[in-house]
Every structure is written in structure tokens, then in C-alpha cells.
Design an enzyme around this catalytic site. Structure first.
Site, PDB file in Angstrom:
ATOM      1  N   HIS A 193       0.779  -1.251   0.039  1.00 15.61           N
ATOM      2  CA  HIS A 193       0.047   0.167  -0.108  1.00 15.61           C
ATOM      3  C   HIS A 193       0.828   1.319  -0.022  1.00 15.61           C
ATOM      4  CE1 HIS A 193      -4.376  -0.249   0.235  1.00 15.61           C
ATOM      5  NE2 HIS A 193      -4.398   0.936   0.627  1.00 15.61           N
ATOM      6  N   GLY A 198      -5.451   4.978  -4.249  1.00 21.17           N
ATOM      7  CA  GLY A 198      -5.505   4.483  -5.771  1.00 21.17           C
ATOM      8  C   GLY A 198      -4.694   3.235  -5.615  1.00 21.17           C
ATOM      9  N   GLY A 200      -5.568  -0.115  -4.702  1.00 21.13           N
ATOM     10  CA  GLY A 200      -6.293  -1.208  -5.391  1.00 21.13           C
ATOM     11  C   GLY A 200      -6.083  -1.043  -6.801  1.00 21.13           C
ATOM     12  N   ARG A 201      -6.508  -0.110  -7.490  1.00 22.83           N
ATOM     13  CA  ARG A 201      -6.509   0.178  -8.945  1.00 22.83           C
ATOM     14  C   ARG A 201      -4.964  -0.076  -9.452  1.00 22.83           C
ATOM     15  NH1 ARG A 201      -9.765   5.507  -9.824  1.00 22.83           N
ATOM     16  NH2 ARG A 201      -9.216   5.644  -7.579  1.00 22.83           N
ATOM     17  N   MET A 202      -4.114   0.351  -8.798  1.00 26.78           N
ATOM     18  CA  MET A 202      -2.700   0.232  -9.298  1.00 26.78           C
ATOM     19  C   MET A 202      -2.168  -1.059  -9.099  1.00 26.78           C
ATOM     20  SD  MET A 202      -0.751   2.629 -10.474  1.00 26.78           S
ATOM     21  CE  MET A 202       0.710   1.427 -10.263  1.00 26.78           C
ATOM     22  N   SER A 203      -2.717  -1.825  -8.047  1.00 32.74           N
ATOM     23  CA  SER A 203      -2.301  -3.253  -8.143  1.00 32.74           C
ATOM     24  C   SER A 203      -2.965  -4.088  -9.107  1.00 32.74           C
ATOM     25  CB  SER A 203      -2.751  -3.859  -6.470  1.00 32.74           C
ATOM     26  OG  SER A 203      -2.146  -2.990  -5.566  1.00 32.74           O
ATOM     27  N   ARG A 204      -4.382  -3.695  -9.570  1.00 32.39           N
ATOM     28  CA  ARG A 204      -4.866  -4.530 -10.705  1.00 32.39           C
ATOM     29  C   ARG A 204      -4.402  -4.099 -11.891  1.00 32.39           C
ATOM     30  NH1 ARG A 204      -9.100  -3.177  -6.853  1.00 32.39           N
ATOM     31  NH2 ARG A 204      -9.874  -1.503  -8.236  1.00 32.39           N
TER      32      ARG A 204
END
Length: 379
Positions: A193, A198, A200-204
């Protein structure tokens, strides 16, 4: 230390082999259809992925409106905030897709921070973008702002952990299947983290980038973001992240449940995409067969195909798809309307077209053909 790639069980290897087979079949199917149709499908899948990933974060724009925004249309049913989030994600996704064949590609901190700026730069400086967080991070439980679901590592540890992750992205577990590495990249980034917002979207997005770099199939056909955005799947997504990640940064925990979850996602999304490819291909062939008897030109099939598959078409999207000028595209829309194949909805600004009374019913039936999705772990 990062969360480590687990040893797969025999059933996991079997599911992965099935996913490989579906991806090979899908690649062959895509190669057999017209390039113009393939580009339309890729754009539709990208729009679905963007819409779904933003939905997970609470930003709701219908996939059809996302596709219109991607083409420069601004008169869509969405708030300005949701439009901004959609266009930011599109920018990052377009860049990710463009990196699939870069010969001297390397992961580095600057790339990740640059992608984060594309996603979150419009919130800066209220929410710092493009640089590591300088404060602790606390993730609250869904529906309860006072309940802590997860606390990320101290901010002082973030630069070192991100350096370790970048090294792993370039050199770690290279003997593992790309889909497994992509899932582990997602897990480690979301648990570190590293940004104030942002993550979550970066990880996806990072998961999609690894898939793109794998080069087996265009990332639009392999991304699981659309699948993750489905309501039941989103709940399970959060659940497995809590189970595997733990309440604190704890990289010694067992990560196999996360891999099983991702293998299920890859498998079921591949099924969904294959069904969509089949329906789209069948609709295209039916429209082509009907073109001569209905006085439809070859290029007008593009407009009718989009109506069949998404429920509507805009003149601006048709114009770009067929590389027409505005006058030509307008004439085509008017001709299809006079023939009863299309019906306009709305005023000139923001107008779109839906199926008219003369639209071939068999094509609409094909586009709505139901399908079943199986669970490979339940077989």
C-alpha cells in the site's frame, strides 16, 4: 521480505492448464476474424475492465459510457467526478497495453509512480500522487469506518519494500507461470500500500501489465478486472485479501488461497470472453449475410454489430471506427434509420441509436444468447 509464491497443488496445475488451453483457443479464434472486429472487441473489453475496476472503488460508469468516453464523447450519463476517474484509468490502461512489446523494458520505481500519477494525478495535491506515502495507512472494513481491516507497513519501510518488489518484478520467480507472477505482484503491491490512495487500481493495473508483458494474448482478453468488479466476486476479492494478508503486514502467511482465487478468476473470465467472442462472431456473420438483402453496406455492418452487442451506437464512435468524416457517418446513420434498422434516442447532442423495428431479430437473439460459467474447482 515479500509475500512468497506458494507451491501449487495438483488441482491448481490442472486449472492452470485449462486456462492455458482456453487462452490458446481464444488467440486462434481472434486471429480468424476481421481486424476491424477484433479492435472493436478489444475496446469493448477494455471499457468493461475500466468500468469494473472503478466500480470496486465506488466510481460507477456504465461500460457503454466508458467506451464513449474513450472515443472522446463527453455527453454521457456520469458525473464529472466519475468521468475524470474513467479517463484517468483509460490513460493508464492505454499506456500499460502499449508496453507489451517494448524490447528493453524494465520495471522500476519511476514507472510505478508514473502510472500512479496517471491514475491519481487529478487529485494532487489534496491526495499526493506519484510518490510514496509519508503517513501510516489503515484500511477500514466495508460498511464500518471505525473497524480496521488492515494496517500497512510503516511508511519508513515503504521505499525498501518497493525496491524489493521492483527487483522481484525483474528477476524473481521467473520460472513461474506469468499468471501466477501477475497475481503475486498484485498481492504484494496492495499489501505494501505504498501510496496514500489508488492502491487497489494500481495493484490490478500491475497485474494486467505483467499479463501484457507475458505476450501470450492481448491483455484485454486476459485481464480479470471485469470479473473482479462483479458484485459477488468483489466481496470474495476483499475476503481473500483479508484472509491471506492478515490484519498487519505479515509476508510469512500462506498465499495459496490467493492463487486459487486468481486461478478461478482467470478461468471464469476466459470462459466469459470466449462466449462473448463466439456471440460477436456469430452476430457479425449473420449481419454480413443479411447485408445484401437489406441494402446494408459492408461498413454499416460495424454500426449494426455494435448495437447488437452493446445495445447502442453513437455516430461519433461509428465515424472513428470506419475512419469516416462526420458527413459520411451522418448519412449512414440516417439511411439505417430510414430503413428501420436503427432508432435514434435523444437530441443531436448526446444522441445515440438503438435497434429499430427492422433490425434482424435473429441477430439480437444471438447477442442475448445465454451461457453457463463453470467453477473448475467444483468439477
Amino acid at each position: 521480505m515479500l509475500y512468497e509464491t506458494p507451491r501449487l497443488e495438483q488441482v491448481d496445475h490442472e486449472v492452470l492448464e485449462q486456462v492455458n488451453a482456453m487462452r490458446d483457443q481464444l488467440r486462434f479464434a481472434v486471429q480468424q476474424v476481421p481486424m476491424k472486429w477484433t479492435l472493436d472487441l478489444r475496446k469493448a473489453l477494455t471499457a468493461s475492465a475500466i468500468a469494473a475496476s472503478n466500480t470496486i472503488e465506488g466510481y460507477r460508469v456504465d461500460a457503454k459510457d466508458v467506451a464513449d468516453l474513450m472515443d472522446g464523447e463527453r455527453e454521457v450519463e456520469a458525473s464529472e467526478e466519475n468521468k475524470a476517474e474513467t479517463l484517468a484509468y483509460q490513460q493508464a490502461m492505454t499506456y500499460i497495453q502499449s508496453l507489451h512489446d517494448v524490447a528493453d523494458f524494465r520495471y522500476n520505481k519511476e514507472l510505478l509512480n508514473g502510472l500512479h500519477w496517471m491514475l491519481q494525478g487529478h487529485h494532487h495535491p489534496l491526495k499526493t500522487a506519484g510518490q510514496w506515502r509519508k503517513t501510516p495507512i489503515r484500511i477500514t472494513a466495508p460498511g464500518d469506518e471505525l473497524a480496521t481491516d488492515y494496517e500497512g507497513p510503516d511508511q519508513e519501510l515503504v521505499p525498501g519494500l518497493m525496491g524489493e518488489l521492483v527487483d522481484w518484478l525483474n528477476e524473481g520467480d521467473l520460472d513461474q507461470h506469468v499468471l501466477i507472477r501477475a497475481a503475486m505482484a498484485h498481492l504484494n503491491l496492495v499489501k505494501i500500500h505504498p501510496w496514500s490512495d489508488g492502491n487497489g487500481r494500481m495493484s490490478r493495473s500491475l497485474q494486467t501489465l505483467l499479463i501484457a508483458r507475458g505476450g501470450v494474448l492481448a491483455p484485454e482478453f486476459s485481464s480479470i478486472e471485469e470479473w473482479l468488479g462483479m458484485p459477488g466476486n468483489t466481496w470474495e476479492y476483499y475476503k481473500v485479501l483479508r484472509e491471506v494478508g492478515g490484519p498487519l503486514w505479515s509476508p510469512r502467511r500462506d498465499t495459496l488461497p490467493w492463487i486459487k482465487f486468481n486461478l478461478l478468476a482467470y478461468h471464469q473470465q476466459a470462459q466469459r470472453v470466449q462466449r462473448r467472442v463466439d456471440r460477436s462472431n456469430d452476430c457479425w456473420m449473420q449481419l454480413t449475410d443479411a447485408a445484401e438483402s437489406n441494402g446494408i453496406t459492408e461498413r454499416q455492418v460495424t454500426a449494426l454489430h455494435e448495437v447488437a452487442m452493446t445495445g447502442r451506437v453513437r455516430r461519433s464512435r461509428y465515424e472513428k471506427a470506419e475512419a469516416l468524416n462526420t458527413q459520411q457517418a451522418t448519412r449512414d446513420m440516417q439511411a439505417l434509420t430510414r430503413a428501420g434498422l436503427l432508432t435514434p434516442v435523444g437530441q443531436t447532442k448526446g444522441r445515440y441509436y438503438v435497434a429499430g423495428p427492422a433490425f434482424p431479430e435473429e441477430v439480437l437473439a444471438t447477442a442475448r444468447r445465454p451461457h453457463s460459467i463453470t467453477d473448475p474447482y467444483a468439477a
